[in-house]
Design an enzyme around this catalytic site. Structure first.
Site, PDB file in Angstrom:
ATOM      1  N   GLU A  81       0.802  -1.220   0.000  1.00 20.25           N
ATOM      2  CA  GLU A  81       0.000   0.000   0.000  1.00 20.25           C
ATOM      3  C   GLU A  81       0.835   1.270   0.000  1.00 20.25           C
ATOM      4  OE1 GLU A  81      -2.568  -0.649   3.324  1.00 20.25           O
ATOM      5  OE2 GLU A  81      -3.988  -1.852   2.182  1.00 20.25           O
ATOM      6  N   GLU A 112       7.448 -21.904   7.822  1.00 17.66           N
ATOM      7  CA  GLU A 112       7.909 -21.038   8.902  1.00 17.66           C
ATOM      8  C   GLU A 112       8.983 -21.688   9.763  1.00 17.66           C
ATOM      9  OE1 GLU A 112       5.276 -21.463  12.827  1.00 17.66           O
ATOM     10  OE2 GLU A 112       4.171 -20.527  11.187  1.00 17.66           O
TER      11      GLU A 112
END
Length: 270
Positions: A81, A112
């Site tokens: 953004e 992960e």
């Protein structure tokens, strides 16, 4: 200090399946109300990290977010953004998720748990000493994130983190840790809830405060925003009208000519 994963502790609520929709929503909302107060307690930590990010960016550095699962996705959202909001290059703020782009939409099993992969992912961007890497992990124990920050520390790269447990291994690894302790989740262990909200609030603060410090906002306006749709073009036109004495059509023509609110205003009458 003994490390306790408060994000994993049992919910303060029992027998959720027996609650009405009204009670479910009310109780979730009550829990959510506590998150901004937890963020407030971490403001000094956030300030320290933002100040360092600004300092490094003024040297030509970039900001990286690394995370897994929800944490990784939140970093990518914040990074993605920045270009449309502040008109910066796509590679100034970069979000990286364990498991690669596939993991944005679909969980990648055991991604992960790879302690070496984050550094490999960062190295693809030619990371250097001017950059800052922020590891995001609600638990503060994610191997992917901890391993990435450890390698950054070894290579003289500034490190920060956002976690929701106090005294976690991740906090001890980061040079500039941010700990927002939100307590047990409404659904036990579901850290996409309060922890995720806390992380989003902190990310908003980091990127927005940094961009303002770098001059990407004038007054309170996004003068460098990308004009990527009709709504934003209209907003840009009205910003120009608020800064200089022109009509809507004149402001729109200036915007089309110069490509941004800032340039339109700066070049008026030149």
């Amino acid at each position: 200090m003994t490390f306790t994963r408060t994000t994993e502790q049992s919910s303060n609520y029992e027998q959720l399946e027996k609650m009405s929709v009204h009670d479910l929503l009310t109780n979730i909302n009550n829990e959510d109300k506590t998150v901004p107060l937890a963020v407030e307690k971490a403001l000094p930590q956030i300030e320290n990290l933002v100040s360092k990010v600004v300092e490094q960016m003024k040297k030509g550095g970039r900001l990286f977010y690394i995370g897994a699962g929800t944490s990784g996705r939140l970093g990518i959202v914040d990074a993605s953004e920045c270009p449309p909001t502040f008109g910066v290059p796509f590679d100034l703020v970069i979000g990286i998720i364990a498991g690669g782009d596939t993991a944005i939409r679909k969980a990648v099993e055991f991604a992960e748990d790879d302690k070496e992969q984050a550094w490999k992912d960062l190295s693809e961007w030619n990371i250097n000493e001017n950059d800052v890497v922020i590891g995001i992990a609600a638990s503060g124990t994610t191997p992917y994130v901890i391993g990435g920050l450890e390698k950054c520390n070894e290579n003289s790269i500034i490190t920060g983190c956002i976690t929701c447990n106090e005294g976690s291994p991740l906090s001890k690894t980061a040079q500039f840790p941010i700990e927002v302790v939100v307590g047990p989740e409404f659904v036990t262990g579901s850290s996409r809830m309060k922890a995720g909200t806390a992380q989003k609030l902190v990310l908003n603060m980091i990127s927005t405060a940094t961009m303002i410090q770098l001059g990407r906002v004038k007054g309170n306006k996004m003068v460098d925003m990308q004009l990527s749709n009709v709504k934003l073009i209209d907003r840009g036109v009205r910003m120009i009208m608020g800064e200089i004495p022109v009509s809507y059509d004149e402001a729109k023509a200036l915007l089309e000519k110069h490509g941004s609110v800032r340039k339109a205003v700066e070049n008026f009458n030149k």
